[in-house]
Design a protein around this motif. Structure first.
Motif, PDB file in Angstrom:
ATOM      1  N   ARG A  94      13.445  25.677  52.335  1.00 13.70           N
ATOM      2  CA  ARG A  94      14.723  24.341  51.760  1.00 13.70           C
ATOM      3  C   ARG A  94      15.738  24.374  52.063  1.00 13.70           C
ATOM      4  O   ARG A  94      17.010  23.696  52.477  1.00 13.70           O
ATOM      5  CB  ARG A  94      14.613  24.547  50.702  1.00 13.70           C
ATOM      6  N   ILE A  95      16.728  25.805  52.804  1.00  7.45           N
ATOM      7  CA  ILE A  95      18.153  25.683  52.720  1.00  7.45           C
ATOM      8  C   ILE A  95      18.602  26.300  53.711  1.00  7.45           C
ATOM      9  O   ILE A  95      18.586  25.974  54.578  1.00  7.45           O
ATOM     10  CB  ILE A  95      18.770  25.953  51.860  1.00  7.45           C
ATOM     11  N   ILE A  96      17.315  27.796  53.617  1.00 10.75           N
ATOM     12  CA  ILE A  96      18.323  28.385  54.964  1.00 10.75           C
ATOM     13  C   ILE A  96      18.314  28.416  56.316  1.00 10.75           C
ATOM     14  O   ILE A  96      18.454  28.335  57.138  1.00 10.75           O
ATOM     15  CB  ILE A  96      18.260  29.695  54.330  1.00 10.75           C
ATOM     16  N   ALA A  97      16.521  28.035  56.503  1.00 12.55           N
ATOM     17  CA  ALA A  97      15.976  27.942  57.781  1.00 12.55           C
ATOM     18  C   ALA A  97      16.161  26.659  58.408  1.00 12.55           C
ATOM     19  O   ALA A  97      16.528  26.805  59.369  1.00 12.55           O
ATOM     20  CB  ALA A  97      14.186  27.809  57.592  1.00 12.55           C
ATOM     21  N   PRO A  98      16.915  25.408  57.620  1.00 12.98           N
ATOM     22  CA  PRO A  98      16.922  24.340  58.517  1.00 12.98           C
ATOM     23  C   PRO A  98      18.226  24.660  58.123  1.00 12.98           C
ATOM     24  O   PRO A  98      18.818  24.097  59.630  1.00 12.98           O
ATOM     25  CB  PRO A  98      16.965  23.799  56.741  1.00 12.98           C
ATOM     26  N   ALA A  99      19.401  25.463  57.873  1.00 13.08           N
ATOM     27  CA  ALA A  99      20.448  25.427  57.905  1.00 13.08           C
ATOM     28  C   ALA A  99      20.748  26.667  59.979  1.00 13.08           C
ATOM     29  O   ALA A  99      20.829  26.577  60.566  1.00 13.08           O
ATOM     30  CB  ALA A  99      21.035  26.361  57.103  1.00 13.08           C
ATOM     31  N   VAL A 100      19.753  27.710  60.125  1.00 16.73           N
ATOM     32  CA  VAL A 100      19.846  28.137  61.016  1.00 16.73           C
ATOM     33  C   VAL A 100      19.440  27.216  62.022  1.00 16.73           C
ATOM     34  O   VAL A 100      19.867  26.869  63.535  1.00 16.73           O
ATOM     35  CB  VAL A 100      18.769  29.497  60.776  1.00 16.73           C
ATOM     36  N   ALA A 101      18.607  25.905  62.244  1.00 22.17           N
ATOM     37  CA  ALA A 101      17.604  25.498  63.192  1.00 22.17           C
ATOM     38  C   ALA A 101      18.407  24.778  63.588  1.00 22.17           C
ATOM     39  O   ALA A 101      19.270  24.013  64.322  1.00 22.17           O
ATOM     40  CB  ALA A 101      16.807  24.391  62.595  1.00 22.17           C
ATOM     41  N   ALA A 102      19.677  24.168  62.596  1.00 22.71           N
ATOM     42  CA  ALA A 102      20.685  23.034  62.565  1.00 22.71           C
ATOM     43  C   ALA A 102      21.228  24.255  63.396  1.00 22.71           C
ATOM     44  O   ALA A 102      22.360  23.773  64.717  1.00 22.71           O
ATOM     45  CB  ALA A 102      22.054  22.913  61.413  1.00 22.71           C
ATOM     46  N   LEU A 103      22.012  25.112  63.944  1.00 21.13           N
ATOM     47  CA  LEU A 103      22.932  26.179  63.782  1.00 21.13           C
ATOM     48  C   LEU A 103      22.377  26.585  65.556  1.00 21.13           C
ATOM     49  O   LEU A 103      23.593  26.163  66.893  1.00 21.13           O
ATOM     50  CB  LEU A 103      23.270  27.263  63.355  1.00 21.13           C
TER      51      LEU A 103
ATOM     52  N   ASP B 287       6.849  33.115  52.594  1.00 20.53           N
ATOM     53  CA  ASP B 287       6.007  31.671  52.176  1.00 20.53           C
ATOM     54  C   ASP B 287       6.014  31.066  51.078  1.00 20.53           C
ATOM     55  O   ASP B 287       5.631  30.385  50.486  1.00 20.53           O
ATOM     56  CB  ASP B 287       4.580  31.801  53.121  1.00 20.53           C
ATOM     57  N   GLY B 288       7.337  31.040  50.261  1.00 18.35           N
ATOM     58  CA  GLY B 288       7.514  29.958  49.103  1.00 18.35           C
ATOM     59  C   GLY B 288       7.005  31.580  47.676  1.00 18.35           C
ATOM     60  O   GLY B 288       6.800  31.135  46.810  1.00 18.35           O
ATOM     61  N   LYS B 289       6.377  32.664  48.105  1.00 23.32           N
ATOM     62  CA  LYS B 289       5.332  32.663  47.215  1.00 23.32           C
ATOM     63  C   LYS B 289       6.487  33.698  46.507  1.00 23.32           C
ATOM     64  O   LYS B 289       6.487  33.917  45.013  1.00 23.32           O
ATOM     65  CB  LYS B 289       4.761  33.724  47.428  1.00 23.32           C
ATOM     66  N   PHE B 290       7.922  34.398  47.133  1.00 22.96           N
ATOM     67  CA  PHE B 290       9.061  34.506  45.464  1.00 22.96           C
ATOM     68  C   PHE B 290      10.463  33.946  45.883  1.00 22.96           C
ATOM     69  O   PHE B 290      11.016  34.131  45.587  1.00 22.96           O
ATOM     70  CB  PHE B 290       8.785  36.386  46.169  1.00 22.96           C
ATOM     71  N   GLY B 291      10.006  32.605  45.913  1.00 25.10           N
ATOM     72  CA  GLY B 291      11.497  31.756  46.019  1.00 25.10           C
ATOM     73  C   GLY B 291      11.539  30.923  47.036  1.00 25.10           C
ATOM     74  O   GLY B 291      10.471  31.115  48.591  1.00 25.10           O
ATOM     75  N   ASP B 292      11.829  29.368  47.038  1.00 24.00           N
ATOM     76  CA  ASP B 292      12.158  28.791  48.480  1.00 24.00           C
ATOM     77  C   ASP B 292      13.097  28.195  48.924  1.00 24.00           C
ATOM     78  O   ASP B 292      13.081  27.644  49.670  1.00 24.00           O
ATOM     79  CB  ASP B 292      11.256  27.148  48.100  1.00 24.00           C
ATOM     80  N   GLU B 293      13.876  29.132  48.530  1.00 23.83           N
ATOM     81  CA  GLU B 293      15.253  28.748  48.911  1.00 23.83           C
ATOM     82  C   GLU B 293      15.216  28.930  50.675  1.00 23.83           C
ATOM     83  O   GLU B 293      16.156  28.151  51.489  1.00 23.83           O
ATOM     84  CB  GLU B 293      16.681  29.457  48.838  1.00 23.83           C
ATOM     85  N   GLU B 294      15.019  29.881  51.562  1.00 22.60           N
ATOM     86  CA  GLU B 294      14.461  30.120  52.590  1.00 22.60           C
ATOM     87  C   GLU B 294      14.284  28.708  53.360  1.00 22.60           C
ATOM     88  O   GLU B 294      14.402  28.613  54.332  1.00 22.60           O
ATOM     89  CB  GLU B 294      13.677  31.087  52.804  1.00 22.60           C
TER      90      GLU B 294
ATOM     91  N   PRO C 128      15.487  32.805  58.457  1.00 20.90           N
ATOM     92  CA  PRO C 128      15.934  34.156  57.444  1.00 20.90           C
ATOM     93  C   PRO C 128      14.861  35.446  57.848  1.00 20.90           C
ATOM     94  O   PRO C 128      14.035  35.126  57.967  1.00 20.90           O
ATOM     95  CB  PRO C 128      16.341  33.010  55.681  1.00 20.90           C
ATOM     96  N   HIS C 129      15.419  36.080  57.642  1.00 20.38           N
ATOM     97  CA  HIS C 129      15.518  37.717  58.107  1.00 20.38           C
ATOM     98  C   HIS C 129      15.181  38.256  56.968  1.00 20.38           C
ATOM     99  O   HIS C 129      16.187  38.876  55.484  1.00 20.38           O
ATOM    100  CB  HIS C 129      16.151  38.781  58.735  1.00 20.38           C
ATOM    101  N   PRO C 130      13.871  38.344  56.980  1.00 20.97           N
ATOM    102  CA  PRO C 130      13.539  39.959  54.815  1.00 20.97           C
ATOM    103  C   PRO C 130      15.232  41.089  54.797  1.00 20.97           C
ATOM    104  O   PRO C 130      15.221  41.490  56.058  1.00 20.97           O
ATOM    105  CB  PRO C 130      12.911  40.413  55.029  1.00 20.97           C
ATOM    106  N   ALA C 131      15.663  41.096  54.134  1.00 20.36           N
ATOM    107  CA  ALA C 131      17.154  41.865  53.663  1.00 20.36           C
ATOM    108  C   ALA C 131      16.672  43.000  53.879  1.00 20.36           C
ATOM    109  O   ALA C 131      17.813  44.236  54.611  1.00 20.36           O
ATOM    110  CB  ALA C 131      18.096  40.984  52.466  1.00 20.36           C
ATOM    111  N   ASP C 132      15.496  43.499  53.532  1.00 17.21           N
ATOM    112  CA  ASP C 132      14.975  44.539  53.796  1.00 17.21           C
ATOM    113  C   ASP C 132      14.849  45.716  54.781  1.00 17.21           C
ATOM    114  O   ASP C 132      14.644  47.347  55.245  1.00 17.21           O
ATOM    115  CB  ASP C 132      13.967  44.998  52.360  1.00 17.21           C
TER     116      ASP C 132
ATOM    117  N   ALA D 120      20.288  36.588  56.722  1.00 20.49           N
ATOM    118  CA  ALA D 120      19.214  37.300  56.016  1.00 20.49           C
ATOM    119  C   ALA D 120      18.884  36.321  54.817  1.00 20.49           C
ATOM    120  O   ALA D 120      18.957  34.684  53.843  1.00 20.49           O
ATOM    121  CB  ALA D 120      19.835  37.897  54.883  1.00 20.49           C
ATOM    122  N   GLY D 121      17.604  36.139  54.679  1.00 23.22           N
ATOM    123  CA  GLY D 121      17.411  35.563  53.436  1.00 23.22           C
ATOM    124  C   GLY D 121      17.525  36.176  52.324  1.00 23.22           C
ATOM    125  O   GLY D 121      18.032  37.028  52.266  1.00 23.22           O
ATOM    126  N   LEU D 122      17.186  34.985  50.859  1.00 22.64           N
ATOM    127  CA  LEU D 122      17.490  35.526  49.611  1.00 22.64           C
ATOM    128  C   LEU D 122      16.775  35.778  48.719  1.00 22.64           C
ATOM    129  O   LEU D 122      17.553  37.536  48.325  1.00 22.64           O
ATOM    130  CB  LEU D 122      18.048  34.547  49.057  1.00 22.64           C
TER     131      LEU D 122
END
Length: 342
Positions: A232-241, A223-230, A251-255, A214-216
């Protein structure tokens, strides 16, 4: 060549806080053992307390005290096996220090049986953390306690909530929401996702588990409008996995992640914080949710509910989650045993 079914050691259950709903639900699970096809289990301590708790639900509970956990399988068809003489008064809805001491003694003995492989798996009853702290319990919860007993650092013990409709893992757990962004790192996501993927393969029989991360932020950051954690952190982690061969997406929208259609696309959701995982799990599977600790050398499950002091002894508590926790522990233990003895 076919093999005879493996004879497992019994499961072991701890009482939980004796003033809560744990003891009466253990009694209810034993009473339903045949209908629910539950594996044999024993309880550490609380023989007379369990009888009293059972009586509140109109269950005539035969209890047999045993001296060795290996006696449990023979006793289980006719009585609930209870190991040891530790006991206490049953005072539903009235937690006390004596009750907390009994809960801790039960948890300690049950955990040691599982760690020593005298029990095939551990099922822990719900506790009151504040009461346990008063009698010297120094851990944030039972997950950390069991991990320490196994010699596993808390950061490698992962909590997964599992029900018939959803499996979800909160990557950060009992912390303030304001702290979550600073705690999220690429390493945290990758490390915990590895544990989840390995456990789903080994203990749940999924050949290539699908992990949805999930995204945060709202709309996964948009696309960064509501935060950059996706980004900066989450997408690179998914790519590494994915580079490691783990079937991770996000990262998926949690809603949208937990909608009926969304849930068909993954085997487990990795959420960024506690409520992001537990709200959908409890909305979907409240009476059958199980808390599973992944990353341990033992199997540990627990019903995904608390002590519910307000309804203890009133016959209102649903036994579904306790029954599900016992069943899941038995199924996971059987898979591990089969892997050891192909």
């Amino acid at each position: 060549m076919t093999h005879a079914p493996l004879a497992l050691s019994p499961l072991v259950a701890s009482l939980g806080d004796p003033a809560g709903i744990g003891p009466e639900l253990i009694a209810e699970a034993w009473a339903r053992r045949e209908a629910e096809r539950l594996p044999p289990f024993l309880v550490t301590g609380g023989a007379s307390l369990l009888r009293a708790a059972a009586a509140s639900r109109q269950i005539d509970l035969p209890v047999e005290t045993i001296a060795d956990p290996q006696e449990a399988a023979a006793v289980f068809p006719r009585a609930l096996p209870v190991l040891g003489e530790d006991d206490g008064d049953w005072a539903p809805g009235t937690p006390s220090r004596d009750g907390a001491r009994l809960a801790l003694a039960s948890l300690d003995r049950a955990t040691r049986l599982a760690v020593s492989q005298s029990a095939a798996a551990l099922v822990t009853g719900p506790i009151a953390k504040a009461r346990l702290a008063e009698v010297g319990f120094a851990h944030p919860g039972q997950t950390e306690y069991v991990a320490a007993a196994c010699g596993v650092a808390a950061r490698y013990a992962v909590m997964m909530l599992a029900g018939p409709q959803l499996r979800a893992v909160p990557l950060t757990v009992h912390v303030a929401l304001a702290e979550v962004p600073s705690l999220l790192t690429r390493d945290l996501i990758v490390r915990r996702a590895r544990v989840v993927a390995a456990a789903l393969e080994r203990d749940f029989g999924l050949a290539r588990p699908r992990l949805a991360v999930a995204g945060l932020n709202p709309h996964a950051g948009e696309d960064g409008k509501f935060g950059d954690e996706e980004a900066r952190i989450i997408a690179p982690a998914v790519a590494a996995l994915r580079e490691e061969g783990i079937d991770a997406t996000g990262p998926h929208p949690a809603d949208a992640l937990f909608t009926p259609r969304g849930r068909t696309r993954f085997d487990v959701a990795l959420a960024m914080y506690h409520d992001q995982a537990l709200i959908p799990l409890k909305a979907l599977d409240f009476d059958s949710g199980v808390n599973v600790t992944l990353g341990l050398p033992i199997i540990r499950t627990s019903p995904d509910h608390g002590t519910a002091f307000d309804i203890a002894g009133k016959g209102l508590a649903d036994p579904g989650a306790t029954i599900a926790a016992i069943r899941m522990a038995g199924e996971c233990a059987a898979r591990r045993a089969a892997d050891r003895n192909p």
